[in-house]
Design an enzyme around this catalytic site. Structure first.
Site, short mmCIF file in Angstrom:
data_model
loop_
_atom_site.label_atom_id
_atom_site.label_comp_id
_atom_site.label_asym_id
_atom_site.label_seq_id
_atom_site.Cartn_x
_atom_site.Cartn_y
_atom_site.Cartn_z
N ASP A 1 69.66 -37.75 -10.14
CA ASP A 1 70.42 -36.96 -9.16
C ASP A 1 71.76 -37.60 -8.81
O ASP A 1 72.55 -37.01 -8.06
CB ASP A 1 69.60 -36.75 -7.88
CG ASP A 1 68.50 -35.71 -8.07
OD1 ASP A 1 68.46 -35.07 -9.13
OD2 ASP A 1 67.68 -35.55 -7.15
N LYS B 1 66.75 -34.24 1.75
CA LYS B 1 66.26 -32.92 1.31
C LYS B 1 64.94 -33.07 0.55
O LYS B 1 63.98 -32.35 0.81
CB LYS B 1 67.31 -32.27 0.39
CG LYS B 1 66.81 -31.04 -0.34
CD LYS B 1 67.90 -30.41 -1.17
CE LYS B 1 68.04 -30.96 -2.56
NZ LYS B 1 67.00 -30.54 -3.51
N ASN B 2 64.90 -34.02 -0.39
CA ASN B 2 63.71 -34.13 -1.23
C ASN B 2 62.51 -34.74 -0.50
O ASN B 2 61.41 -34.75 -1.03
CB ASN B 2 64.02 -34.94 -2.50
CG ASN B 2 64.89 -34.15 -3.45
OD1 ASN B 2 65.14 -32.96 -3.23
ND2 ASN B 2 65.38 -34.79 -4.49
N ARG C 1 73.37 -26.61 -1.09
CA ARG C 1 71.92 -26.80 -1.17
C ARG C 1 71.51 -28.25 -0.90
O ARG C 1 70.38 -28.51 -0.57
CB ARG C 1 71.41 -26.39 -2.56
CG ARG C 1 71.61 -24.93 -2.82
CD ARG C 1 71.13 -24.56 -4.17
NE ARG C 1 69.67 -24.52 -4.18
CZ ARG C 1 68.96 -23.82 -5.02
NH1 ARG C 1 69.56 -23.08 -5.92
NH2 ARG C 1 67.65 -23.84 -4.97
N ARG D 1 62.26 -27.52 -16.55
CA ARG D 1 61.44 -27.83 -15.39
C ARG D 1 60.06 -27.18 -15.44
O ARG D 1 59.70 -26.34 -14.60
CB ARG D 1 62.19 -27.46 -14.10
CG ARG D 1 63.55 -28.08 -14.08
CD ARG D 1 64.21 -28.01 -12.75
NE ARG D 1 63.79 -29.10 -11.91
CZ ARG D 1 64.42 -29.47 -10.81
NH1 ARG D 1 65.50 -28.83 -10.43
NH2 ARG D 1 63.98 -30.47 -10.07
N CYS E 1 65.93 -23.82 -14.93
CA CYS E 1 67.01 -23.79 -13.94
C CYS E 1 68.24 -24.40 -14.58
O CYS E 1 68.26 -24.66 -15.77
CB CYS E 1 66.61 -24.51 -12.67
SG CYS E 1 66.71 -26.28 -12.81
C1 UD1 Z 1 62.36 -34.00 -8.07
C2 UD1 Z 1 63.57 -33.80 -7.19
C3 UD1 Z 1 64.82 -33.67 -8.03
C4 UD1 Z 1 64.94 -34.88 -8.96
C5 UD1 Z 1 63.68 -35.09 -9.75
C6 UD1 Z 1 63.68 -36.36 -10.58
C7 UD1 Z 1 62.62 -32.62 -5.29
C8 UD1 Z 1 62.57 -31.36 -4.49
N1 UD1 Z 1 63.37 -32.58 -6.40
O1 UD1 Z 1 62.24 -32.83 -8.88
O2 UD1 Z 1 65.95 -33.61 -7.16
O3 UD1 Z 1 66.01 -34.66 -9.85
O4 UD1 Z 1 62.54 -35.17 -8.86
O5 UD1 Z 1 63.93 -37.46 -9.79
O6 UD1 Z 1 62.06 -33.64 -4.91
N2 UD1 Z 1 58.07 -32.36 -15.97
C9 UD1 Z 1 57.23 -31.80 -16.93
N3 UD1 Z 1 56.09 -31.17 -16.51
C10 UD1 Z 1 55.75 -31.09 -15.19
C11 UD1 Z 1 56.61 -31.66 -14.22
C12 UD1 Z 1 57.76 -32.28 -14.64
O7 UD1 Z 1 57.50 -31.86 -18.12
O8 UD1 Z 1 54.69 -30.52 -14.87
C13 UD1 Z 1 59.30 -33.03 -16.41
C14 UD1 Z 1 60.56 -32.34 -15.90
O9 UD1 Z 1 60.95 -31.30 -16.75
C15 UD1 Z 1 61.57 -33.48 -15.91
C16 UD1 Z 1 60.70 -34.68 -15.53
O10 UD1 Z 1 59.36 -34.31 -15.80
O11 UD1 Z 1 62.06 -33.65 -17.21
C17 UD1 Z 1 60.84 -35.11 -14.09
O12 UD1 Z 1 60.55 -34.03 -13.24
P1 UD1 Z 1 59.94 -34.22 -11.78
O13 UD1 Z 1 59.86 -35.67 -11.44
O14 UD1 Z 1 58.71 -33.41 -11.70
O15 UD1 Z 1 61.08 -33.55 -10.90
P2 UD1 Z 1 60.89 -32.55 -9.70
O16 UD1 Z 1 59.72 -32.95 -8.88
O17 UD1 Z 1 60.98 -31.15 -10.19
#
Ligand code: UD1
Length: 421
Positions: A308, A22-23, A400, A121, A116
């Protein structure tokens, strides 16, 4: 939404084919917008989030044909750069469309993703990087965001944290930037490497995906035809391995990338499972259902233990011999599902980002509620290992990330069925 009803205690035995990730498919679907022609994606999982992403692409003007796990996207004539609010809100990760639409259309209108089930996030790193590349960002009324960039410029970006989504968004925007973009402290997840492979097939000059430094040279010539096979879902593989570990049995997983699940296998072995790796993407697990406690597991970005998989590991350790400690370092609010596990007789004490799991001899079936995707998967694992019947409501969350989970598990001997509300 529907309910899953599980009668616990049946050993699992048989073969499970692991679908595409999915990711990985979500950012690659976004990336098909860069192709002013036809992209063919194989091994796509059939999941609600994938359908939502396809609806978003359709709303932008793409023509889509889907036959099982093969999806053909024709992005030759786009008609819009606005992401419909009701679609964006359905899926938090819709934000990964931002970089691709910006690269293709020079403008995006999208709603700001809220918090969420597992934490806030935020997208500050995505926006800061795009600003650095020359994008103008306006917060509009009603939580809408307008991002404009007539002339994106390549630059050096240092991420404060190796965010998966920010790395993907920057890679996609950088395809349309003048000169070279260098992302330092980039996420190293296999899904980034998969996105890179799709982009390389398209003709983009990008290297370093899967390492901490990704380099993209923008504005090269893009091909108009591309075929790409999505990598296997390492979290789905890890979930089914954990299910077999929890209830006992012997399972053969096919279509697995062993290296991608290295940290998951490391802990499952320490918990007492026998796991073997064979050529051709085959991994086997044997477990008698007796689980050793794990002293300390910390979730961390790849190649560390994935956040995850944290809920599924906690569900497994709920019946371990001894006390385990798990620290969640990635998302701030990812232990909510433990309240549901308590209803099943587990002994889990959560303090901030740490869960202390005192293993109990037996879990008992109960009525529980899935509140997020992986927390829901944890409830399935607990239900399979519990005595008696477990009803998991709000099973739509689980859909999902898992294709027809009840069919997959029934085929290997689990007593699990779906009942619509
Ligand atoms: C992706 C995955 C999700 C997984 C996560 C971490 C997808 C669709 N989803 O989510 O399943 O759990 O990676 O492996 O690929 N953060 C900030 N600011 C930002 C962006 C992120 O503070 O601009 C923080 C987030 O709140 C979180 C951490 O960074 O605490 C990691 O988030 P991130 O790696 O961005 O996860 P996603 O890409 O949302």
């Amino acid at each position: 939404m529907s309910n899953l009803i599980i009668t616990g205690g049946s050993r699992l035995s048989g073969i499970i084919e692991v679908p595409g990730a999915k990711n990985a498919v979500l950012p690659v679907l976004a990336a098909t917008l860069l192709n002013n022609g036809i992209s063919i994606l194989e091994n796509c999982p059939e999941l609600d989030d994938v359908l939502t992403m396809l609806e978003i692409l359709s709303a932008l003007g793409c023509k889509i044909q889907k036959k099982g796990s093969r999806i053909e996207i024709d992005a030759s004539s786009l008609t819009s750069s606005s992401i419909p609010e009701q679609l964006a809100k359905r899926m938090r990760s819709s934000i990964i469309i931002l970089g691709a639409v910006l690269a293709r259309c020079k403008e995006v209108l999208i709603c700001y993703p809220g918090g969420c089930e597992i934490g806030m996030r935020p997208i500050d790193m995505h926006l800061k990087a795009l600003k650095q590349m020359g994008a103008e960002i306006d917060g509009l009324k009603h939580g809408m965001l307008r991002v404009k960039a007539d002339n994106l410029q390549g630059c050096e970006i240092l991420l404060d944290y190796p965010s998966v989504g920010a790395t993907e968004n920057i890679m996609l925007a950088a395809c349309a930037a003048e000169g070279e973009t260098i992302i330092r402290n980039a996420a190293k997840e296999p899904e980034i490497e998969d996105l890179q492979e799709f982009l390389v097939n398209l003709g983009v000059n990008v290297a370093g995906g899967g390492t901490g430094v990704v380099r993209i040279k923008g504005r090269g010539e893009i091909k108009t035809e591309s075929v790409h096979k999505i990598i296997p879902d390492r979290i789905v593989a890890g979930t089914y391995l954990s299910a077999a570990a929890a209830v006992g049995g012997s399972i053969v997983l096919t279509g697995v990338e062993y290296d991608h699940i290295g940290s998951i296998i490391y802990y499952l072995r320490r918990a007492g499972c026998k796991i073997k790796n064979y050529a051709g993407g085959v991994v086997t697990i044997e477990s008698d259902g007796a689980i050793n406690a794990l002293d300390l597991v910390r979730t961390s970005p790849y190649p560390g233990f994935p956040t995850d998989m944290q809920p599924q590991l906690v569900a497994l350790l709920a019946r371990a011999k001894g006390t385990s400690v798990i620290v969640e370092t990635v998302f701030e609010n990812r232990f909510r599902y433990t309240e549901q596990l308590q209803k099943m007789g587990s002994d889990i004490n959560v303090q901030g980002r740490t869960a202390i799991i005192r293993g109990v001899d037996r879990l008992k079936g109960a009525s529980v509620e899935a509140r997020d995707l992986r927390g829901g998967a944890a409830l399935i694992i607990a239900g399979l290992a519990a005595e008696g019947e477990t009803t998991i409501s709000q099973a739509g969350y689980i859909d999902r990330g898992y294709e027809r989970v009840e069919n997959v598990l029934s085929k290997v001997g689990a007593k699990i069925r779906r009942v619509e509300d």
